[in-house]
Design a protein around this motif. Structure first.
Motif, PDB file in Angstrom:
ATOM      1  N   TYR A  23       2.202 -23.939   5.025  1.00 58.70           N
ATOM      2  CA  TYR A  23       1.559 -22.995   4.115  1.00 58.70           C
ATOM      3  C   TYR A  23       2.168 -23.201   2.734  1.00 58.70           C
ATOM      4  O   TYR A  23       3.375 -23.031   2.558  1.00 58.70           O
ATOM      5  CB  TYR A  23       1.811 -21.560   4.567  1.00 58.70           C
ATOM      6  CG  TYR A  23       1.330 -21.251   5.967  1.00 58.70           C
ATOM      7  CD1 TYR A  23      -0.002 -20.946   6.198  1.00 58.70           C
ATOM      8  CD2 TYR A  23       2.203 -21.264   7.039  1.00 58.70           C
ATOM      9  CE1 TYR A  23      -0.455 -20.665   7.482  1.00 58.70           C
ATOM     10  CE2 TYR A  23       1.765 -20.983   8.326  1.00 58.70           C
ATOM     11  CZ  TYR A  23       0.442 -20.686   8.536  1.00 58.70           C
ATOM     12  OH  TYR A  23       0.002 -20.407   9.809  1.00 58.70           O
ATOM     13  N   ILE A  26       0.001 -21.047  -3.565  1.00 56.17           N
ATOM     14  CA  ILE A  26      -0.727 -21.595  -4.712  1.00 56.17           C
ATOM     15  C   ILE A  26      -0.618 -20.700  -5.950  1.00 56.17           C
ATOM     16  O   ILE A  26      -1.132 -21.038  -7.009  1.00 56.17           O
ATOM     17  CB  ILE A  26      -2.225 -21.854  -4.390  1.00 56.17           C
ATOM     18  CG1 ILE A  26      -2.950 -20.551  -4.016  1.00 56.17           C
ATOM     19  CG2 ILE A  26      -2.356 -22.892  -3.306  1.00 56.17           C
ATOM     20  CD1 ILE A  26      -4.469 -20.727  -3.882  1.00 56.17           C
ATOM     21  N   LEU A  42      -0.420 -24.734  -6.843  1.00 49.48           N
ATOM     22  CA  LEU A  42      -1.684 -25.343  -6.415  1.00 49.48           C
ATOM     23  C   LEU A  42      -1.570 -26.867  -6.425  1.00 49.48           C
ATOM     24  O   LEU A  42      -2.080 -27.548  -5.525  1.00 49.48           O
ATOM     25  CB  LEU A  42      -2.819 -24.874  -7.341  1.00 49.48           C
ATOM     26  CG  LEU A  42      -4.196 -25.446  -7.059  1.00 49.48           C
ATOM     27  CD1 LEU A  42      -4.635 -25.185  -5.618  1.00 49.48           C
ATOM     28  CD2 LEU A  42      -5.225 -24.885  -8.036  1.00 49.48           C
ATOM     29  N   ARG A  46      -2.143 -29.294  -3.217  1.00 49.52           N
ATOM     30  CA  ARG A  46      -3.044 -30.455  -3.193  1.00 49.52           C
ATOM     31  C   ARG A  46      -2.288 -31.723  -2.806  1.00 49.52           C
ATOM     32  O   ARG A  46      -2.761 -32.538  -2.015  1.00 49.52           O
ATOM     33  CB  ARG A  46      -3.690 -30.634  -4.562  1.00 49.52           C
ATOM     34  CG  ARG A  46      -4.710 -29.537  -4.903  1.00 49.52           C
ATOM     35  CD  ARG A  46      -5.186 -29.687  -6.331  1.00 49.52           C
ATOM     36  NE  ARG A  46      -6.190 -28.693  -6.701  1.00 49.52           N
ATOM     37  CZ  ARG A  46      -6.565 -28.437  -7.943  1.00 49.52           C
ATOM     38  NH1 ARG A  46      -6.019 -29.108  -8.961  1.00 49.52           N
ATOM     39  NH2 ARG A  46      -7.478 -27.517  -8.203  1.00 49.52           N
ATOM     40  N   ARG A  60      -2.285 -25.388   4.611  1.00 46.99           N
ATOM     41  CA  ARG A  60      -3.079 -24.209   4.251  1.00 46.99           C
ATOM     42  C   ARG A  60      -2.580 -23.634   2.928  1.00 46.99           C
ATOM     43  O   ARG A  60      -1.377 -23.462   2.735  1.00 46.99           O
ATOM     44  CB  ARG A  60      -2.937 -23.119   5.319  1.00 46.99           C
ATOM     45  CG  ARG A  60      -3.507 -23.474   6.669  1.00 46.99           C
ATOM     46  CD  ARG A  60      -4.884 -22.872   6.841  1.00 46.99           C
ATOM     47  NE  ARG A  60      -5.465 -23.204   8.133  1.00 46.99           N
ATOM     48  CZ  ARG A  60      -6.281 -24.249   8.334  1.00 46.99           C
ATOM     49  NH1 ARG A  60      -6.617 -25.045   7.352  1.00 46.99           N
ATOM     50  NH2 ARG A  60      -6.774 -24.486   9.540  1.00 46.99           N
ATOM     51  N   GLN A  61      -3.521 -23.320   2.064  1.00 50.48           N
ATOM     52  CA  GLN A  61      -3.167 -22.651   0.812  1.00 50.48           C
ATOM     53  C   GLN A  61      -3.014 -21.161   1.070  1.00 50.48           C
ATOM     54  O   GLN A  61      -3.801 -20.569   1.808  1.00 50.48           O
ATOM     55  CB  GLN A  61      -4.257 -22.883  -0.230  1.00 50.48           C
ATOM     56  CG  GLN A  61      -4.454 -24.353  -0.571  1.00 50.48           C
ATOM     57  CD  GLN A  61      -5.506 -24.568  -1.649  1.00 50.48           C
ATOM     58  OE1 GLN A  61      -6.091 -23.608  -2.156  1.00 50.48           O
ATOM     59  NE2 GLN A  61      -5.730 -25.822  -2.004  1.00 50.48           N
ATOM     60  N   VAL A  62      -2.024 -20.574   0.446  1.00 54.92           N
ATOM     61  CA  VAL A  62      -1.774 -19.155   0.659  1.00 54.92           C
ATOM     62  C   VAL A  62      -1.414 -18.516  -0.684  1.00 54.92           C
ATOM     63  O   VAL A  62      -0.793 -19.145  -1.547  1.00 54.92           O
ATOM     64  CB  VAL A  62      -0.654 -18.963   1.717  1.00 54.92           C
ATOM     65  CG1 VAL A  62       0.595 -19.726   1.336  1.00 54.92           C
ATOM     66  CG2 VAL A  62      -0.326 -17.506   1.935  1.00 54.92           C
ATOM     67  N   ARG A  63      -1.845 -17.273  -0.833  1.00 57.87           N
ATOM     68  CA  ARG A  63      -1.540 -16.553  -2.072  1.00 57.87           C
ATOM     69  C   ARG A  63      -0.295 -15.710  -1.870  1.00 57.87           C
ATOM     70  O   ARG A  63      -0.363 -14.614  -1.371  1.00 57.87           O
ATOM     71  CB  ARG A  63      -2.725 -15.678  -2.483  1.00 57.87           C
ATOM     72  CG  ARG A  63      -3.899 -16.505  -2.953  1.00 57.87           C
ATOM     73  CD  ARG A  63      -5.001 -15.677  -3.579  1.00 57.87           C
ATOM     74  NE  ARG A  63      -6.039 -16.558  -4.074  1.00 57.87           N
ATOM     75  CZ  ARG A  63      -5.999 -17.163  -5.267  1.00 57.87           C
ATOM     76  NH1 ARG A  63      -5.001 -16.932  -6.083  1.00 57.87           N
ATOM     77  NH2 ARG A  63      -6.963 -17.980  -5.630  1.00 57.87           N
ATOM     78  N   CYS A  64       0.808 -16.294  -2.206  1.00 62.21           N
ATOM     79  CA  CYS A  64       2.098 -15.610  -2.290  1.00 62.21           C
ATOM     80  C   CYS A  64       2.842 -15.509  -0.971  1.00 62.21           C
ATOM     81  O   CYS A  64       2.429 -14.818  -0.040  1.00 62.21           O
ATOM     82  CB  CYS A  64       1.970 -14.221  -2.898  1.00 62.21           C
ATOM     83  SG  CYS A  64       3.576 -13.654  -3.500  1.00 62.21           S
TER      84      CYS A  64
END
Lengths: 140, 140
Positions: A23, A26, A42, A46, A60-64
């Motif tokens: 994770y 981003i 981000l 990538r 997986r991109q995760v917000r915080c």
């Protein structure tokens, strides 16, 4: 599947049958980075996705990940293993280290990412680790 | 059980049917604490176990959450929710806050420990959080 049965397979089967995920936060930026523009987190996400191609590791991109003071941040988890949170990552340099750490964790029979052979940034950038769900209490 | 079906139950059922666990690091000590003697982390684990009685929250002792520089440390996890790592905890004062945080997380329909109403030490002591296993990627 238990760790024991995983251990009886060869390395290739282990990586195919265990779910290993990185994770990447981003929203992360370093102190002084502009608030607008592309977040370094981000860029790291990538780069890690590119580095993961063909390895069986999911990104997986995760917000915080709430590790904002020690960005950039990523977490590595694998079924039956401890989950690791890393900080102080560099978008330009550390994608490969995250993949290598994820592969080390996937191969670890005891669910612990080995210190020996671990990329240097995953040593000095270790923020915390969390036990697997089936963790049994350790005695005093 | 999904988060949606949990949300349809009342509070009491939620706490009975979700598995909420606090992992307390028993090897933790503060800078300057003696290496021998009872570790403050163990004292926190014992205090948290006492505070958990009758709440449905499980407390597990663990050897090292790798948050040594910001001890004392504990992690709170709940099925379907984010896992939270906290540091800077006090063995004499913060067991109740961990239980309260665990109950807030168990009741959270979105799997996120709410900021509002969260004990102060679980705000300033937040070290990191990790997504639930069924986490879906967040877009850029």
């Amino acid at each position: 599947m238990t760790l024991t049965s995983i251990a009886e397979d060869d390395d290739q089967d282990i990586e195919a049958t265990t779910s290993t995920t990185i994770y990447v936060c981003i929203t992360c930026r370093r102190a002084g980075d502009p608030e607008d523009g592309v977040r370094p987190g981000l860029l790291l996400a990538r780069a890690t996705a590119r580095a993961a191609e063909g390895t069986g590791v999911t990104v997986r991109q995760v917000r915080c990940l709430a590790n904002c003071t020690r960005a950039l941040s990523a977490a590595v988890r694998c079924d039956g293993a401890w989950t690791y949170v890393f900080g102080g990552l560099d978008a330009d340099k550390d994608a490969g280290a995250l993949i290598e750490g994820a592969r080390l964790l996937a191969r670890a029979e005891d669910g612990v990412m080995p210190w020996r052979g671990r990329p240097e940034i995953l040593k000095r950038g270790l923020i915390a680790r969390v036990p697997p769900i089936d963790f049994e209490e350790e005695s005093e």
